[in-house]
Scaffold this active site. Structure first.
Site, short mmCIF file in Angstrom:
data_model
loop_
_atom_site.label_atom_id
_atom_site.label_comp_id
_atom_site.label_asym_id
_atom_site.label_seq_id
_atom_site.Cartn_x
_atom_site.Cartn_y
_atom_site.Cartn_z
N ASP A 33 8.90 40.29 33.34
CA ASP A 33 8.05 39.93 34.87
C ASP A 33 8.67 38.96 35.48
O ASP A 33 9.02 37.98 34.89
CB ASP A 33 6.54 39.64 34.44
N ILE A 34 8.75 39.14 36.64
CA ILE A 34 9.64 38.19 37.78
C ILE A 34 8.68 37.05 37.85
O ILE A 34 9.27 35.99 38.42
CB ILE A 34 9.77 38.98 39.04
N ASN A 89 -3.83 46.42 34.52
CA ASN A 89 -4.74 46.46 35.54
C ASN A 89 -4.78 47.74 36.41
O ASN A 89 -3.65 48.25 36.38
CB ASN A 89 -4.20 45.08 36.48
N GLN A 96 -5.02 45.42 40.45
CA GLN A 96 -3.41 46.03 40.34
C GLN A 96 -2.83 45.89 41.51
O GLN A 96 -3.46 46.20 42.65
CB GLN A 96 -3.63 47.64 39.82
N HIS A 102 2.16 50.31 34.45
CA HIS A 102 2.74 49.22 33.67
C HIS A 102 1.76 48.55 32.72
O HIS A 102 0.66 48.41 33.05
CB HIS A 102 3.23 48.07 34.47
N LEU A 103 2.40 48.33 31.55
CA LEU A 103 1.74 47.41 30.44
C LEU A 103 2.16 45.98 30.55
O LEU A 103 3.24 46.01 30.27
CB LEU A 103 1.64 48.16 28.99
N HIS A 104 1.19 45.10 30.72
CA HIS A 104 1.99 43.81 30.48
C HIS A 104 1.75 43.45 29.00
O HIS A 104 0.90 43.71 28.44
CB HIS A 104 0.77 42.52 31.12
P1 AMP Z 1 -0.24 44.02 38.48
O1 AMP Z 1 -1.21 42.96 39.03
O2 AMP Z 1 -0.96 44.42 37.11
O3 AMP Z 1 0.10 45.05 39.45
O4 AMP Z 1 1.09 43.13 37.96
C1 AMP Z 1 2.21 43.48 38.73
C2 AMP Z 1 3.28 42.61 38.04
O5 AMP Z 1 4.66 43.13 38.51
C3 AMP Z 1 3.11 41.11 38.54
O6 AMP Z 1 3.01 40.47 37.21
C4 AMP Z 1 4.44 40.75 39.01
O7 AMP Z 1 4.85 39.50 38.93
C5 AMP Z 1 5.16 41.76 38.78
N1 AMP Z 1 6.51 42.27 39.33
C6 AMP Z 1 6.39 42.65 40.69
N2 AMP Z 1 7.64 42.78 41.40
C7 AMP Z 1 8.53 42.72 40.21
C8 AMP Z 1 9.93 42.72 40.17
N3 AMP Z 1 10.72 43.01 41.14
N4 AMP Z 1 10.48 42.60 38.72
C9 AMP Z 1 9.64 42.21 37.73
N5 AMP Z 1 8.50 41.98 37.84
C10 AMP Z 1 7.64 42.18 38.95
#
Ligand code: AMP
Ligand code: ZN
Length: 115
Positions: A33-34, A89, A96, A102-104
């Site tokens: 995750d970024i 989420n 979300q 996506h699975l965190h």
């Molecule tokens: P969500 O709130 O569950 O949709 O989480 C989206 C996640 O994607 C967040 O934790 C962001 O930090 C992550 N994210 C967004 N853009 C990128 C990217 N280019 N590379 C890696 N993670 C990302």
């Protein structure tokens, strides 16, 4: 395989946006995750564009099972030995932000920034 040209995670799958990959196979991709909440914070995604858990049905059971089953191995590979947390989420009320399923998976010593 279906992709959405405007989707940031589809662009990561296609290699159009860089990511720190930790795992890849025909069906799944995992990357850091970024904006990590925890010392280790990865996202496991299907390569296919599925918007969220709200779009999932029994036909996706194998793929979802593989996402979950992959996570212990990846956490171990990344040095996480004290346990980890899964979060998915879904939709607006589920907070979300990226509309590609996506699975965190988060782990590492506490304290964490969030969660
Ligand atoms: P969500 O709130 O569950 O949709 O989480 C989206 C996640 O994607 C967040 O934790 C962001 O930090 C992550 N994210 C967004 N853009 C990128 C990217 N280019 N590379 C890696 N993670 C990302
Ligand atoms: Zn997508």
């Amino acid at each position: 395989m279906s992709a959405d040209p405007h989707c940031i995670f589809c662009k990561i799958v296609a290699g159009q946006i860089p990511s720190k990959k930790v795992y890849e196979d025909d069906e799944l991709l995992a990357f850091h995750d970024i904006n990590p909440w925890a010392p280790v914070h990865i996202l496991i995604i299907p390569k296919q564009h599925i918007v969220s858990m709200a779009d999932v049905n029994e036909a996706h059971a194998g793929m979802l099972g593989r996402m979950m089953a992959l996570s212990p191995r990846l956490m171990l590979d990344l040095g996480v030995t004290g346990g980890f947390r899964h979060v998915i989420n879904t939709g607006r009320d589920g907070m979300q932000e990226v509309m590609h399923l996506h699975l965190h998976v988060m782990g590492g010593p506490r304290p964490w920034l969030k969660g």
